[in-house]
Design an enzyme around this catalytic site. Structure first.
Site, PDB file in Angstrom:
ATOM      1  N   GLU A   1      47.223  24.848  33.236  1.00 50.96           N
ATOM      2  CA  GLU A   1      46.498  26.132  33.203  1.00 50.96           C
ATOM      3  C   GLU A   1      46.324  26.737  34.584  1.00 50.96           C
ATOM      4  O   GLU A   1      45.759  27.824  34.709  1.00 50.96           O
ATOM      5  CB  GLU A   1      45.093  25.922  32.625  1.00 50.96           C
ATOM      6  CG  GLU A   1      45.092  25.484  31.180  1.00 50.96           C
ATOM      7  CD  GLU A   1      43.690  25.154  30.717  1.00 50.96           C
ATOM      8  OE1 GLU A   1      43.101  25.981  30.007  1.00 50.96           O
ATOM      9  OE2 GLU A   1      43.190  24.068  31.059  1.00 50.96           O
TER      10      GLU A   1
ATOM     11  N   ARG B   1      72.499  54.375   2.792  1.00 50.27           N
ATOM     12  CA  ARG B   1      72.107  53.646   4.005  1.00 50.27           C
ATOM     13  C   ARG B   1      71.290  52.441   3.575  1.00 50.27           C
ATOM     14  O   ARG B   1      70.813  52.380   2.436  1.00 50.27           O
ATOM     15  CB  ARG B   1      71.293  54.534   4.939  1.00 50.27           C
ATOM     16  CG  ARG B   1      70.024  55.029   4.301  1.00 50.27           C
ATOM     17  CD  ARG B   1      69.278  55.977   5.216  1.00 50.27           C
ATOM     18  NE  ARG B   1      68.225  56.644   4.469  1.00 50.27           N
ATOM     19  CZ  ARG B   1      67.563  57.696   4.887  1.00 50.27           C
ATOM     20  NH1 ARG B   1      67.855  58.239   6.031  1.00 50.27           N
ATOM     21  NH2 ARG B   1      66.611  58.235   4.169  1.00 50.27           N
TER      22      ARG B   1
ATOM     23  N   CYS C   1      49.697  26.265  24.092  1.00 51.90           N
ATOM     24  CA  CYS C   1      48.586  26.475  23.157  1.00 51.90           C
ATOM     25  C   CYS C   1      47.768  27.713  23.496  1.00 51.90           C
ATOM     26  O   CYS C   1      46.743  27.966  22.884  1.00 51.90           O
ATOM     27  CB  CYS C   1      47.706  25.237  23.057  1.00 51.90           C
ATOM     28  SG  CYS C   1      46.878  24.861  24.608  1.00 51.90           S
TER      29      CYS C   1
ATOM     30  N   SER D   1      50.594  20.731  27.870  1.00 51.38           N
ATOM     31  CA  SER D   1      50.480  21.896  27.002  1.00 51.38           C
ATOM     32  C   SER D   1      50.102  23.090  27.881  1.00 51.38           C
ATOM     33  O   SER D   1      49.083  23.043  28.585  1.00 51.38           O
ATOM     34  CB  SER D   1      49.415  21.656  25.933  1.00 51.38           C
ATOM     35  OG  SER D   1      49.276  22.811  25.152  1.00 51.38           O
TER      36      SER D   1
ATOM     37  N   MET E   1      65.173  63.599  12.187  1.00 53.08           N
ATOM     38  CA  MET E   1      66.088  64.621  12.650  1.00 53.08           C
ATOM     39  C   MET E   1      66.192  65.700  11.562  1.00 53.08           C
ATOM     40  O   MET E   1      65.625  65.580  10.503  1.00 53.08           O
ATOM     41  CB  MET E   1      67.446  63.996  12.944  1.00 53.08           C
ATOM     42  CG  MET E   1      67.348  62.767  13.828  1.00 53.08           C
ATOM     43  SD  MET E   1      66.741  63.111  15.494  1.00 53.08           S
ATOM     44  CE  MET E   1      68.232  63.788  16.175  1.00 53.08           C
TER      45      MET E   1
ATOM     46  N   ASN F   1      46.474  31.194  28.505  1.00 59.02           N
ATOM     47  CA  ASN F   1      45.357  32.133  28.700  1.00 59.02           C
ATOM     48  C   ASN F   1      44.862  31.992  30.133  1.00 59.02           C
ATOM     49  O   ASN F   1      44.789  32.967  30.879  1.00 59.02           O
ATOM     50  CB  ASN F   1      44.210  31.824  27.735  1.00 59.02           C
ATOM     51  CG  ASN F   1      44.638  31.895  26.290  1.00 59.02           C
ATOM     52  OD1 ASN F   1      45.588  32.594  25.964  1.00 59.02           O
ATOM     53  ND2 ASN F   1      43.969  31.163  25.424  1.00 59.02           N
ATOM     54  N   ASP F   2      44.545  30.759  30.502  1.00 67.01           N
ATOM     55  CA  ASP F   2      44.068  30.546  31.870  1.00 67.01           C
ATOM     56  C   ASP F   2      45.201  30.667  32.874  1.00 67.01           C
ATOM     57  O   ASP F   2      44.996  31.176  33.973  1.00 67.01           O
ATOM     58  CB  ASP F   2      43.393  29.173  31.985  1.00 67.01           C
ATOM     59  CG  ASP F   2      41.922  29.249  31.599  1.00 67.01           C
ATOM     60  OD1 ASP F   2      41.229  30.120  32.148  1.00 67.01           O
ATOM     61  OD2 ASP F   2      41.479  28.466  30.729  1.00 67.01           O
TER      62      ASP F   2
ATOM     63  N   HIS G   1      58.059  61.516   2.542  1.00 72.48           N
ATOM     64  CA  HIS G   1      58.027  61.161   3.964  1.00 72.48           C
ATOM     65  C   HIS G   1      56.948  60.127   4.245  1.00 72.48           C
ATOM     66  O   HIS G   1      57.182  59.103   4.894  1.00 72.48           O
ATOM     67  CB  HIS G   1      57.784  62.430   4.789  1.00 72.48           C
ATOM     68  CG  HIS G   1      57.611  62.155   6.243  1.00 72.48           C
ATOM     69  ND1 HIS G   1      56.378  62.037   6.836  1.00 72.48           N
ATOM     70  CD2 HIS G   1      58.527  61.917   7.212  1.00 72.48           C
ATOM     71  CE1 HIS G   1      56.544  61.761   8.111  1.00 72.48           C
ATOM     72  NE2 HIS G   1      57.837  61.688   8.371  1.00 72.48           N
TER      73      HIS G   1
ATOM     74  N   ARG H   1      39.680  22.634  20.164  1.00 71.04           N
ATOM     75  CA  ARG H   1      38.716  22.908  21.238  1.00 71.04           C
ATOM     76  C   ARG H   1      37.387  22.282  20.834  1.00 71.04           C
ATOM     77  O   ARG H   1      36.661  22.857  20.024  1.00 71.04           O
ATOM     78  CB  ARG H   1      38.539  24.407  21.426  1.00 71.04           C
ATOM     79  CG  ARG H   1      39.746  25.143  21.984  1.00 71.04           C
ATOM     80  CD  ARG H   1      39.423  26.626  22.058  1.00 71.04           C
ATOM     81  NE  ARG H   1      40.365  27.392  22.851  1.00 71.04           N
ATOM     82  CZ  ARG H   1      41.311  28.176  22.349  1.00 71.04           C
ATOM     83  NH1 ARG H   1      41.463  28.281  21.041  1.00 71.04           N
ATOM     84  NH2 ARG H   1      42.098  28.860  23.149  1.00 71.04           N
TER      85      ARG H   1
HETATM   86  C1  PEP Z   1      44.382  28.516  27.622  1.00 70.02           C
HETATM   87  O1  PEP Z   1      43.825  28.616  28.708  1.00 70.02           O
HETATM   88  O2  PEP Z   1      45.476  29.030  27.361  1.00 70.02           O
HETATM   89  C2  PEP Z   1      43.739  27.750  26.557  1.00 70.02           C
HETATM   90  C3  PEP Z   1      44.368  27.541  25.413  1.00 70.02           C
HETATM   91  O3  PEP Z   1      42.464  27.373  26.774  1.00 70.02           O
HETATM   92  P1  PEP Z   1      41.215  28.301  26.481  1.00 70.02           P
HETATM   93  O4  PEP Z   1      41.713  29.536  25.821  1.00 70.02           O
HETATM   94  O5  PEP Z   1      40.322  27.517  25.620  1.00 70.02           O
HETATM   95  O6  PEP Z   1      40.695  28.523  27.856  1.00 70.02           O
HETATM   96 MG    MG Z   2      42.119  27.425  29.112  1.00 69.32          MG
END
Ligand code: PEP
Ligand code: MG
Length: 872
Positions: A741, A336, A828, A760, A103, A764-765, A452, A558
């Site tokens: 998943e 501040r 996971c 778990s 400002m 991702n899937d 700045h 994995r």
């Molecule tokens: C998933 O699907 O979140 C996972 C951890 O398995 P990947 O990423 O190996 O498919």
């Molecule tokens: Mg997966």
């Protein structure tokens, strides 16, 4: 009647929403008896009404401003708009949340030809009065009317050149008087109006300009970056001027009660003798370090130190203090909470807890998960000897490598193309914010630790070197010059904001380890947290790193990654290509020995902590070369007269495994069910490894991927049990569970829990299948467009989609727990390391989140924050 104007003596530090941070703290300092120049605050509510109703509202507000100013006149014994002692004021914005440099501020308001003469008379310094006047015209012209600063600067430069001087303070009264004249005509030329000589008009326009500055593009950008609410508005502070430019016994500066870069408890900052406030923060003159003040004005230094300490105790946090010394008297213009680097945040929080200033939870709240993430940012590899081309100030720690860009817009354009860039400027201004944000690192040739660039870089966690004075920057020619080298736009450069080094070219970076202080804080976070943080890791090295980062288990190993190693890949391919069970079994026997080795390493590393081993998940064709690649190799072998039968066999297998939608195809537990010998090999390898480690405290869990029916889960569980029965009875203790998943798995969680001892969430899937989006395709194709259009607030692959995926998780959690009350449930997917997603997992009641080892510290802090209600 709503009160829109508060004298400083009427407010206090808990009125930030109404008075803004600056106004509330100034009021508090008045309460504490500190030397603050008198003034008043026009509230944020007034700003909001102005933004809604426009200038008419100011009409009704004005009577309050006038009476407040009358009080100010009485307090200072000066008069606004006339001599013999004219009252000048500064008009400064102050939002409820500090937005440094965002400002606008106008100093010396109230000057015109008459009051200028009176001022000269009053302080006995004609030069000073002209200097104040020209500053005022420039600031007013720029802030209120948008006259470009460069236009003023270039006139100033010309006058300096004509006079043969290097610095502004070397210009005499006559030169400054001519400068004022030229400034006034520049103002007229650009605005088409004469400069308002009526101080009341000046004040009114200034107040409106501060209100308006709430909605400038740069302020909006800053708020967007920092997630600040747009609907707060800014307050306006009108403060009686004190002058730091009245000669050698005057000055101005900024100081921190502790070092904002590394957190050391020591007064830290900069000052300029015979200068006005903006000179320090604008980075135009490089100021002297505050330690020097002890030599030039020892009493002031001591008083400042004592004041900073007092303010720290009062506000219970590191303070960023602006001060002015007017003819030997210290005034505090602002205090501040100081912005700080992530390193400093950690050290300050730990030390303040030790000093008893704050408690542990308060200390935890001082370090955000994002700051923890920054602490794991790159450093220059200690094994390399870089070519240092310049040294500036270590303004914001961490190292960055990128191509040189000089223009903020260009920085954005190049960053959008995926280039790493370092923004190189003589100094930066609030208008450059987008470029600072896009750049990996920042380098300025001017300005100090509180310039700045430095302040913003620390806020953003970007490495920054400021005030590298021995480089020169040719903006027009697009060149960065050192004494003997020239770098062009697009050349690589490395900046080391931890040491201030500027380095030629690309330098290898390495990751830092966790400091003792960060460890302390993360232990506090663990204590506060309800859920644990585990790590995803596939090798003994991963496990070791995860443990050293504080992971309480391996949430996902994995196993397919183990087959990717050079010596294993061919064996894996033999297994995939095998035409008969015998042939496959032979390859599997070889793989089993290798897997045992891997598991032994991981189990040993994780002695005493759980390890979840997931059985093979990806479709088998991922282990074979692509068909065009095989065609090429067959052709090459043919022309070399070699035997191609093996390659042809591989090609025909690859063809038979080809799928239209591999993500939804022959993968996960489907492989283990159709080829039980594959999962059989993996389960035996796990049990072999366990059997060979009698001295290790084993907590092994076997996890099935992509399960969705009770039939699958029951069959897989039987498979594990039947293989376990091959081993001496009672010698193995393990759990069998599944990933969640697929939407169906989430919905049918109750019946899966009959056979699964743990869940778990593979988000991702689960995100792919819930949203019907293939991650690898949409991320590169249209996700950005969707986010830009606001359809998704952010990619659901980065931050969990609570409404969709989250609801499936909540259903699975509830049904799973009901069917098996002691079931352990974690996550996971990649989201396990994202602070907001961690907070959601906390709210569901998960037992743990599991993420990549490097994100473990961030997730630990996020888990602590979630438990303390600091993120939701
Ligand atoms: C998933 O699907 O979140 C996972 C951890 O398995 P990947 O990423 O190996 O498919
Ligand atoms: Mg997966």
């Amino acid at each position: 009647m709503i009160k829109y104007v508060y004298d400083f003596s009427e407010g206090s530090s808990d009125m930030k929403a109404l008075l803004g941070g600056k106004g509330a703290n100034l009021a508090q300092m008045v309460k504490e008896g500190l030397a603050v120049p008198p003034g008043f605050t026009v509230t944020t509510e007034a700003c909001l009404r102005y933004l809604e109703e426009g200038r008419e509202f100011v009409q009704s507000l004005w009577i309050d401003v006038e009476t407040a100013l009358e009080r100010l006149e009485r307090q200072t014994g000066r008069t606004f708009g006339s001599g013999p002692e004219p009252l000048l004021v500064s008009v400064r914005s102050g939002a409820p949340i500090s937005m440094p440099g965002m400002m606008d501020t106008i100093l010396n308001l109230g000057l015109n030809d008459d009051t200028r003469s009176a001022l000269a008379e009053m302080v006995g310094d004609d030069r000073f009065a002209w200097d104040s006047y020209r500053r005022f015209i420039q600031m007013f012209g720029n802030v209120v009317k948008g006259v470009p600063s460069e236009r003023f600067e270039s006139i100033l430069e010309e006058v300096r050149r004509n006079k043969g001087v290097a610095f502004d303070h070397q210009l005499d009264a006559e030169a400054l008087a001519s400068l004022v004249k030229r400034y006034l005509s520049l103002y007229e030329e650009v605005t088409g109006e004469t400069f308002p000589s009526d101080p009341w008009i000046q004040l009114r326009e200034a107040v409106e300009a501060v209100f308006d500055s709430w909605n400038t593009a740069r302020a909006k950008t800053y708020r967007k970056i920092h997630g600040i609410d747009d609907s707060m508005g800014t307050a306006v502070n009108v403060v009686a001027m004190v002058y730091g430019n009245l000669g050698g016994d005057s000055g101005t500066g900024v100081c921190f009660s502790r070092n904002p870069a590394d957190g050391e408890k020591k007064l830290y900052g900069e000052f300029l003798v015979n200068a006005q406030g903006e000179d320090v923060v604008a980075g135009i003159r490089t100021p002297q370090p505050i330690g020097e003040l002890a030599k030039v004005m020892p009493d002031i230094f001591e008083e400042l130190k004592a004041t900073a300490d007092r303010l720290e105790v009062r506000f219970k946090d590191m303070q960023d203090v602006e001060f002015t010394v007017e003819r030997g008297k210290l005034y505090i213009l602002q205090t501040r909470t100081g912005k700080r680097s992530a390193e400093a945040a950690v050290r300050i929080a730990v030390e303040m807890e030790k000093e008893g200033l704050i408690d542990r939870n308060e200390a935890l709240g001082r370090i955000s998960p994002e700051q923890v993430e920054r602490l794991l940012h790159s450093q220059i590899d200690p094994n390399c000897v870089p070519e240092v081309i310049s040294r500036g100030l270590p303004a914001s720690p961490g190292a960055a490598v990128g191509r040189i860009v000089f223009d903020p817009d260009e920085a954005v354009a190049m960053a959008e193309k995926g280039e790493s860039v370092v923004l190189v400027r003589p100094e930066t201004t609030p208008d450059d914010i987008h470029g600072l944000y896009a750049a990996k690192g920042i380098l300025t040739s001017r300005g100090g630790m509180t310039s700045h660039a430095a302040v913003v870089a620390r806020g953003l966690g970007k490495p920054c070197v400021s005030g590298a004075e021995d480089i020169s920057i040719d903006l027009e020619g697009g060149r960065l010059l050192t004494e003997d080298r020239e770098f062009l736009k697009g050349d690589f450069i490395t900046v080391d904001g931890s040491t201030g080094r500027v380095i030629a070219g690309e330098v290898p970076l390495s990751l830092p380890s966790i400091s003792d202080e960060l460890n302390t804080v993360l232990d506090w976070a663990d204590e506060a947290a309800d859920l644990q943080v585990w790590a995803n890791g596939d090798t003994p090295e991963d496990a070791k790193r995860a443990r050293s980062f504080g992971a309480k288990g391996i949430g996902l190993c994995r196993t397919e990654h183990m087959f990717m190693a050079e010596d294993r890949f061919p064996v894996m391919q033999r297994m995939v290509v095998a035409e008969s069970l015998e042939e496959r079994q032979e390859a599997l026997d070889d793989l089993r020995a290798m897997q045992v080795e891997d598991f032994v390493g991981i189990f040993r590393e994780m002695d005493g902590l759980p390890v979840i081993v997931r059985l093979l998940d990806p479709p088998l064709h991922e282990f074979l070369p692509k068909i065009p690649e095989l065609d090429k190799r067959i052709l090459e072998a043919d022309s070399a007269g070699e035997d191609t039968s093996k390659l042809r066999k591989m090609k025909s297998r690859a063809e038979s495994l080809r799928e239209v939608n591999p993500m939804l195809g022959f993968r996960g537990c489907r492989l283990g069910i159709v080829y039980p010998e594959i999962y059989g090999m993996q389960i035996r390898a796990i049990f072999d490894a366990m059997s060979s480690l009698p001295d290790v405290d084993l907590k092994v869990e076997i996890m099935m991927p992509l399960v969705q029916t009770k039939g699958e889960m029951a069959l897989l569980r039987e498979m594990v049990e039947s293989i376990a029965s091959e081993y001496p009875q009672g010698s193995l203790s393990y759990l069998v569970g599944t990933m969640i998943e697929l939407p169906r798995a989430a919905l049918r969680a109750a019946e899966l829990a009959e056979d699964a001892e743990f869940f778990s969430f593979g988000t991702n899937d689960l995100t792919q299948t819930c949203l019907g989006l293939s991650r690898d395709d949409v991320e590169s194709k249209f996700m950005k467009e969707y986010v830009d259009k606001g359809i998704f607030p952010i990619s659901p692959f980065h931050v969990l989609d609570r409404d969709g995926v989250g609801e499936l998780m909540a259903i699975a959690f509830e049904r799973g727990r009901k069917a098996r009350p002691d079931i352990s449930i974690g996550i996971c997917g990649e989201h396990g390391g994202d602070p907001k997603s961690v907070a959601f997992c906390h709210s569901l009641g998960l037992n743990y989140v599991s993420c990549s080892p490097f994100r473990v510290p961030v997730a630990r802090m996020a888990a602590g924050w979630a438990a303390l209600g600091l993120i939701e």
